[in-house]
Design a protein around this motif. Structure first.
Motif, PDB file in Angstrom:
ATOM      1  N   GLN A   1      34.161 -73.272 -24.391  1.00 51.67           N
ATOM      2  CA  GLN A   1      33.921 -73.609 -22.985  1.00 51.67           C
ATOM      3  C   GLN A   1      34.079 -75.109 -22.754  1.00 51.67           C
ATOM      4  OE1 GLN A   1      30.042 -72.367 -21.490  1.00 51.67           O
ATOM      5  NE2 GLN A   1      30.130 -73.868 -19.837  1.00 51.67           N
ATOM      6  N   GLY A   2      33.548 -75.915 -23.673  1.00 54.79           N
ATOM      7  CA  GLY A   2      33.674 -77.368 -23.548  1.00 54.79           C
ATOM      8  C   GLY A   2      35.117 -77.822 -23.640  1.00 54.79           C
ATOM      9  N   VAL A   3      35.886 -77.226 -24.562  1.00 58.23           N
ATOM     10  CA  VAL A   3      37.309 -77.553 -24.686  1.00 58.23           C
ATOM     11  C   VAL A   3      38.039 -77.204 -23.394  1.00 58.23           C
ATOM     12  CG1 VAL A   3      39.456 -76.990 -25.882  1.00 58.23           C
ATOM     13  CG2 VAL A   3      37.351 -77.286 -27.204  1.00 58.23           C
ATOM     14  N   GLU A   4      37.780 -76.006 -22.886  1.00 57.27           N
ATOM     15  CA  GLU A   4      38.460 -75.546 -21.665  1.00 57.27           C
ATOM     16  C   GLU A   4      38.153 -76.458 -20.483  1.00 57.27           C
ATOM     17  OE1 GLU A   4      38.671 -70.710 -22.481  1.00 57.27           O
ATOM     18  OE2 GLU A   4      36.923 -71.574 -21.491  1.00 57.27           O
ATOM     19  N   GLU A   5      36.883 -76.815 -20.320  1.00 58.00           N
ATOM     20  CA  GLU A   5      36.474 -77.664 -19.198  1.00 58.00           C
ATOM     21  C   GLU A   5      37.186 -79.017 -19.237  1.00 58.00           C
ATOM     22  OE1 GLU A   5      32.274 -78.097 -19.328  1.00 58.00           O
ATOM     23  OE2 GLU A   5      31.851 -76.030 -18.705  1.00 58.00           O
TER      24      GLU A   5
ATOM     25  N   VAL B   1      39.978 -79.947 -20.939  1.00 57.76           N
ATOM     26  CA  VAL B   1      41.432 -79.842 -20.789  1.00 57.76           C
ATOM     27  C   VAL B   1      41.785 -79.656 -19.316  1.00 57.76           C
ATOM     28  CG1 VAL B   1      43.457 -78.392 -21.254  1.00 57.76           C
ATOM     29  CG2 VAL B   1      41.904 -78.996 -23.118  1.00 57.76           C
ATOM     30  N   LYS B   2      41.009 -78.835 -18.629  1.00 59.85           N
ATOM     31  CA  LYS B   2      41.235 -78.609 -17.197  1.00 59.85           C
ATOM     32  C   LYS B   2      41.059 -79.902 -16.413  1.00 59.85           C
ATOM     33  CE  LYS B   2      39.760 -75.698 -13.312  1.00 59.85           C
ATOM     34  NZ  LYS B   2      38.814 -74.639 -12.874  1.00 59.85           N
ATOM     35  N   LYS B   3      40.064 -80.695 -16.783  1.00 56.34           N
ATOM     36  CA  LYS B   3      39.816 -81.961 -16.094  1.00 56.34           C
ATOM     37  C   LYS B   3      41.008 -82.904 -16.226  1.00 56.34           C
ATOM     38  CE  LYS B   3      36.737 -85.210 -17.436  1.00 56.34           C
ATOM     39  NZ  LYS B   3      35.418 -85.818 -17.712  1.00 56.34           N
ATOM     40  N   PHE B   4      41.665 -82.855 -17.369  1.00 52.59           N
ATOM     41  CA  PHE B   4      42.836 -83.695 -17.585  1.00 52.59           C
ATOM     42  C   PHE B   4      44.117 -83.081 -17.010  1.00 52.59           C
ATOM     43  CE2 PHE B   4      40.148 -85.647 -20.849  1.00 52.59           C
ATOM     44  CZ  PHE B   4      40.476 -86.980 -20.713  1.00 52.59           C
ATOM     45  N   GLY B   5      43.994 -81.882 -16.428  1.00 53.18           N
ATOM     46  CA  GLY B   5      45.161 -81.254 -15.829  1.00 53.18           C
ATOM     47  C   GLY B   5      46.083 -80.586 -16.826  1.00 53.18           C
ATOM     48  N   GLY B   6      45.554 -80.241 -18.008  1.00 50.57           N
ATOM     49  CA  GLY B   6      46.366 -79.590 -19.028  1.00 50.57           C
ATOM     50  C   GLY B   6      46.176 -78.090 -19.058  1.00 50.57           C
TER      51      GLY B   6
ATOM     52  N   THR C   1      28.998 -77.372 -26.414  1.00 55.68           N
ATOM     53  CA  THR C   1      29.895 -77.656 -25.296  1.00 55.68           C
ATOM     54  C   THR C   1      30.355 -79.103 -25.352  1.00 55.68           C
ATOM     55  OG1 THR C   1      28.584 -76.084 -23.992  1.00 55.68           O
ATOM     56  CG2 THR C   1      30.177 -77.418 -22.799  1.00 55.68           C
ATOM     57  N   ASP C   2      29.448 -79.998 -25.704  1.00 56.70           N
ATOM     58  CA  ASP C   2      29.804 -81.412 -25.859  1.00 56.70           C
ATOM     59  C   ASP C   2      30.822 -81.619 -26.973  1.00 56.70           C
ATOM     60  OD1 ASP C   2      28.646 -82.847 -23.860  1.00 56.70           O
ATOM     61  OD2 ASP C   2      26.930 -83.537 -25.002  1.00 56.70           O
ATOM     62  N   ILE C   3      30.693 -80.874 -28.054  1.00 60.42           N
ATOM     63  CA  ILE C   3      31.640 -81.007 -29.162  1.00 60.42           C
ATOM     64  C   ILE C   3      33.059 -80.751 -28.666  1.00 60.42           C
ATOM     65  CG2 ILE C   3      32.408 -80.049 -31.364  1.00 60.42           C
ATOM     66  CD1 ILE C   3      29.441 -79.376 -31.931  1.00 60.42           C
ATOM     67  N   GLY C   4      33.221 -79.674 -27.893  1.00 66.63           N
ATOM     68  CA  GLY C   4      34.536 -79.361 -27.345  1.00 66.63           C
ATOM     69  C   GLY C   4      35.052 -80.452 -26.435  1.00 66.63           C
ATOM     70  N   ARG C   5      34.183 -80.987 -25.590  1.00 65.00           N
ATOM     71  CA  ARG C   5      34.601 -82.050 -24.665  1.00 65.00           C
ATOM     72  C   ARG C   5      35.036 -83.304 -25.423  1.00 65.00           C
ATOM     73  NH1 ARG C   5      29.238 -81.007 -21.801  1.00 65.00           N
ATOM     74  NH2 ARG C   5      29.664 -79.431 -20.195  1.00 65.00           N
ATOM     75  N   VAL C   6      34.230 -83.697 -26.409  1.00 64.98           N
ATOM     76  CA  VAL C   6      34.530 -84.904 -27.174  1.00 64.98           C
ATOM     77  C   VAL C   6      35.853 -84.757 -27.913  1.00 64.98           C
ATOM     78  CG1 VAL C   6      33.777 -86.344 -29.111  1.00 64.98           C
ATOM     79  CG2 VAL C   6      32.108 -85.601 -27.399  1.00 64.98           C
ATOM     80  N   GLN C   7      36.093 -83.594 -28.492  1.00 64.14           N
ATOM     81  CA  GLN C   7      37.338 -83.371 -29.217  1.00 64.14           C
ATOM     82  C   GLN C   7      38.559 -83.548 -28.312  1.00 64.14           C
ATOM     83  OE1 GLN C   7      37.634 -79.507 -31.063  1.00 64.14           O
ATOM     84  NE2 GLN C   7      39.202 -80.174 -32.507  1.00 64.14           N
ATOM     85  N   VAL C   8      38.467 -83.029 -27.096  1.00 66.32           N
ATOM     86  CA  VAL C   8      39.578 -83.162 -26.143  1.00 66.32           C
ATOM     87  C   VAL C   8      39.762 -84.625 -25.740  1.00 66.32           C
ATOM     88  CG1 VAL C   8      40.396 -82.541 -23.836  1.00 66.32           C
ATOM     89  CG2 VAL C   8      39.373 -80.804 -25.308  1.00 66.32           C
TER      90      VAL C   8
ATOM     91  N   GLY D   1      18.346 -86.924 -26.152  1.00 67.97           N
ATOM     92  CA  GLY D   1      19.593 -87.001 -26.906  1.00 67.97           C
ATOM     93  C   GLY D   1      20.452 -85.761 -26.834  1.00 67.97           C
ATOM     94  N   TRP D   2      19.961 -84.736 -26.139  1.00 66.35           N
ATOM     95  CA  TRP D   2      20.740 -83.493 -26.064  1.00 66.35           C
ATOM     96  C   TRP D   2      21.761 -83.544 -24.921  1.00 66.35           C
ATOM     97  CZ3 TRP D   2      21.645 -79.311 -28.954  1.00 66.35           C
ATOM     98  CH2 TRP D   2      22.343 -78.266 -28.364  1.00 66.35           C
ATOM     99  N   GLY D   3      22.996 -83.182 -25.223  1.00 66.49           N
ATOM    100  CA  GLY D   3      24.017 -82.963 -24.198  1.00 66.49           C
ATOM    101  C   GLY D   3      24.468 -84.215 -23.461  1.00 66.49           C
ATOM    102  N   LYS D   4      25.451 -84.035 -22.608  1.00 59.58           N
ATOM    103  CA  LYS D   4      26.009 -85.079 -21.743  1.00 59.58           C
ATOM    104  C   LYS D   4      26.479 -86.291 -22.541  1.00 59.58           C
ATOM    105  CE  LYS D   4      23.118 -83.629 -17.848  1.00 59.58           C
ATOM    106  NZ  LYS D   4      22.091 -83.999 -16.862  1.00 59.58           N
ATOM    107  N   SER D   5      27.071 -86.029 -23.688  1.00 59.17           N
ATOM    108  CA  SER D   5      27.561 -87.121 -24.528  1.00 59.17           C
ATOM    109  C   SER D   5      28.722 -87.841 -23.859  1.00 59.17           C
ATOM    110  CB  SER D   5      28.021 -86.570 -25.879  1.00 59.17           C
ATOM    111  OG  SER D   5      28.677 -87.571 -26.621  1.00 59.17           O
ATOM    112  N   GLU D   6      28.721 -89.164 -23.978  1.00 58.37           N
ATOM    113  CA  GLU D   6      29.826 -89.987 -23.481  1.00 58.37           C
ATOM    114  C   GLU D   6      30.765 -90.369 -24.626  1.00 58.37           C
ATOM    115  OE1 GLU D   6      30.413 -90.969 -20.208  1.00 58.37           O
ATOM    116  OE2 GLU D   6      28.898 -89.444 -19.837  1.00 58.37           O
ATOM    117  N   GLN D   7      30.554 -89.789 -25.793  1.00 58.31           N
ATOM    118  CA  GLN D   7      31.366 -90.135 -26.955  1.00 58.31           C
ATOM    119  C   GLN D   7      32.839 -89.824 -26.679  1.00 58.31           C
ATOM    120  OE1 GLN D   7      29.408 -88.574 -30.371  1.00 58.31           O
ATOM    121  NE2 GLN D   7      30.528 -89.817 -31.839  1.00 58.31           N
ATOM    122  N   GLY D   8      33.691 -90.785 -26.975  1.00 63.89           N
ATOM    123  CA  GLY D   8      35.126 -90.605 -26.770  1.00 63.89           C
ATOM    124  C   GLY D   8      35.600 -90.891 -25.363  1.00 63.89           C
TER     125      GLY D   8
END
Length: 367
Positions: free
Chosen positions: A77-81, A83-88, A297-304, A348-355
């Protein structure tokens, strides 16, 4: 009259020359993305910058060793969100716990010329494919795999820290002594790192004795439940103090077996967290009392984000560690919450700004 006529001809020639120059400038060679002198793959240019709009429409491949359990679902879910934000656009490939198949899927994604490749778990079998991708200027971002490929960004959770957090809390809760069951499986980078911490803990705490250990990556929750039921029959009430589970799927299975057997004296300590896990931990009748985790979910977002840094021409660090937090029942409210609300109760849970980079803000306003 002839002089006037020559003046008009001279003016007309000058205008024609200006027009030709303008047309020539407008027709300067462009890359596939349409930006003059800028690579759509994010390779370095003179100004080392890429117009962010050129990063839209990228094809992203996510290659997973497995997609078992709610942790994996929330990670995707985090990856999908993001990637969609970047228009991919995202395409998922799942290897069904077959490492050789995962390597084959990676090779297939390279041949299909995806703009970026993300991998989830796997092992050194991926290295040949990762090198091939990098040689073709395809950014690769790896999650939870022990690989050593220059140019690949490797994300990992702070696995030893997560193991230490849960083991030390378990030690405190059981008074530093007792019989425990360990649920763990070899062959996975995060498990191996967690095992390092477990071995160190065991040597330092001889009064905490491991009386049984098992674990399988195939149907892990059901397999654990079945094996835990057998262990409970072998060791009657009073002979097991706690269970340490190196994965949330293992913790689920162990907790269900213990709860169904009415063995309320046994507590479960796990690693990783999903909405389903949180429901179990919040249930006062459930033996699973705590877990150390990174928001999946954050892991997926950070990876993208790291993938798009590479596409943008940035040079991010190649070893990225995701910090974990400890979640225990005592810190949670009586009402049922989801992991999206967990940050209200666990620092410290969630909403990471990492990356995250400032230039990424352009995507939020360019929709």
């Amino acid at each position: 009259m002839n002089i006037q006529k020559n003046k008009k001809l001279g003016l007309g020639a000058m205008m024609l020359l200006v027009l030709v120059l303008l047309v020539t400038a407008c027709g300067a060679p462009k890359t596939e993305s349409g930006a003059q002198g800028t690579s759509s793959t994010g390779s370095n240019t003179t100004d080392a910058k890429t117009d962010s709009l050129n990063l839209k429409g990228k094809r992203v491949a996510l290659i997973m060793e497995f997609n078992t359990g709610t942790f994996s679902q929330q990670y995707v879910q985090g990856v999908e969100e993001e990637v969609k934000k970047f228009g991919g656009t995202l395409t998922k490939f799942v290897a069904d716990n077959d490492k050789a198949k995962m390597a084959s899927l990676l090779d297939s994604a390279i041949n299909q010329q995806f703009d970026v490749i993300l991998t989830d778990h796997g092992d050194a079998l991926l290295e040949t494919g990762l090198k091939k991708a990098i040689s073709r200027n395809i950014p690769v971002i790896v999650f939870d795999a022990a690989v050593n490929v220059p140019g690949a960004v490797v994300l990992s959770q702070d696995d030893q820290s997560m193991a230490e957090l849960t083991l030390e809390q378990m030690k405190k809760d059981i008074g530093g002594k007792g019989n425990i069951v360990k649920v763990w499986v070899a062959g996975f980078a995060p498990m191996e790192r967690r095992q390092v911490a477990y071995d160190k803990f065991s040597k330092a705490n001889p009064d905490i004795k491991e009386i049984a250990t098992f674990g399988s990556a195939q149907n892990p929750a059901l397999d654990t439940q079945s094996k835990m039921e057998a262990v409970l029959k072998q060791y009657p009430k009073g002979e097991i103090t706690a269970v340490w589970a190196a994965w949330d799927e293992f913790a689920k299975g162990a907790a269900r077996a213990i709860q169904q057997a009415g063995r309320t004296e046994i507590k479960v300590y796990g690693i990783d967290m999903s909405d389903e896990d949180l429901q179990m931990i919040q249930d006062p009748k459930n033996p699973w009392v705590a877990s150390a985790a990174v928001d999946p979910t954050d892991i997926g977002r950070v990876q993208v984000r790291y993938a798009y840094q590479k596409l943008h021409g940035d040079n991010p660090e190649e070893q990225v560690v995701l910090k974990a937090v400890y979640v225990q029942r005592e810190a949670l409210p009586d009402k049922q919450i989801s992991t999206s609300e967990l940050s209200q109760y666990v620092k410290g849970w969630g909403k990471s700004e990492q990356g995250y980079k400032d230039w990424m803000k352009e995507y939020e306003t360019a929709k």
